[in-house]
Design an enzyme around this catalytic site. Structure first.
Site, mmCIF file in Angstrom:
data_model
loop_
_atom_site.group_PDB
_atom_site.id
_atom_site.type_symbol
_atom_site.label_atom_id
_atom_site.label_comp_id
_atom_site.label_asym_id
_atom_site.label_seq_id
_atom_site.Cartn_x
_atom_site.Cartn_y
_atom_site.Cartn_z
ATOM 1 N N HIS A 106 -10.882 -40.501 30.281
ATOM 2 C CA HIS A 106 -11.469 -39.429 31.082
ATOM 3 C C HIS A 106 -11.841 -39.917 32.474
ATOM 4 O O HIS A 106 -11.315 -39.430 33.456
ATOM 5 C CB HIS A 106 -12.695 -38.838 30.376
ATOM 6 C CG HIS A 106 -13.409 -37.801 31.177
ATOM 7 N ND1 HIS A 106 -14.755 -37.859 31.421
ATOM 8 C CD2 HIS A 106 -12.968 -36.683 31.792
ATOM 9 C CE1 HIS A 106 -15.107 -36.815 32.147
ATOM 10 N NE2 HIS A 106 -14.046 -36.082 32.388
ATOM 11 N N HIS A 125 -19.534 -39.514 28.869
ATOM 12 C CA HIS A 125 -19.321 -38.080 28.639
ATOM 13 C C HIS A 125 -19.055 -37.786 27.168
ATOM 14 O O HIS A 125 -18.534 -36.726 26.834
ATOM 15 C CB HIS A 125 -18.187 -37.570 29.528
ATOM 16 C CG HIS A 125 -18.484 -37.758 30.965
ATOM 17 N ND1 HIS A 125 -17.927 -38.783 31.696
ATOM 18 C CD2 HIS A 125 -19.303 -37.097 31.802
ATOM 19 C CE1 HIS A 125 -18.399 -38.729 32.928
ATOM 20 N NE2 HIS A 125 -19.233 -37.721 33.019
#
Length: 173
Positions: A106, A125
């Protein structure tokens, strides 16, 4: 009165949509230093397969205790894990030894192995990857699986060797 109410509703909905779009865009930019774990590395097209790297003897690995190493270069942290059961892409007599890039796909934050859950997790995250399923992304913000490090095990010497990368490491072209 009906038109006035419709107009107010329409203005409200348009304003809400615009505010949502701005909030969504703001979320795509990391806070300063958030993704500092990854330094982009330029890899020219046509680069050869990285050289093999000896990672030590399989017999020294304990189940569920990851070992850190860097591959294919010093800017690419990885984890070598003995899962204790046959695993997708695993090597060794029990096909239970796997390795993955430690850089989340990510935003490049370093993932860690949670032995109780048997998963790789990103603290930035909350993306979760499953090492038993070839590094498949289970949930979170990432859109691709974690890159798997190709391994080879020499049964005569008991040495595990990293031989390549299966997937795109964060920060690479």
């Amino acid at each position: 009165m009906g038109k006035s109410l419709d107009l107010q509703r329409r203005v409200f909905l348009k304003s809400s949509g615009a505010a949502g779009a701005v909030a969504g865009l703001a979320g795509t930019f990391a806070a300063p230093g958030e993704a500092a774990a990854a330094t982009p590395v330029h890899c020219p097209a046509g680069d050869a397969t990285p050289p093999a790297l000896s990672l030590g003897r399989l017999g020294t690995l304990r189940v569920g205790e990851p070992r850190s190493f860097h591959y294919p270069d010093a800017r690419s942290p990885c984890l070598l894990i003995r899962m204790g059961m046959p695993t997708e892409g695993g090597v060794g007599p029990n096909q239970d030894v796997v390795a993955f890039s430690q850089l989340c796909t990510h935003m490049g934050c370093p993932v860690s192995y949670e032995s109780g859950l048997r998963l790789l997790q990103c603290p930035c995250h909350y993306t979760t990857f499953d090492p038993e399923r070839g590094g498949a992304m289970v949930c979170g913000q990432a859109s691709t699986d974690l890159p798997r490090i190709d391994l080879r095990h020499d049964s005569k010497t008991d040495i595990i060797t990293a031989t390549g990368v299966n997937g795109r490491i964060f920060g690479r072209l």
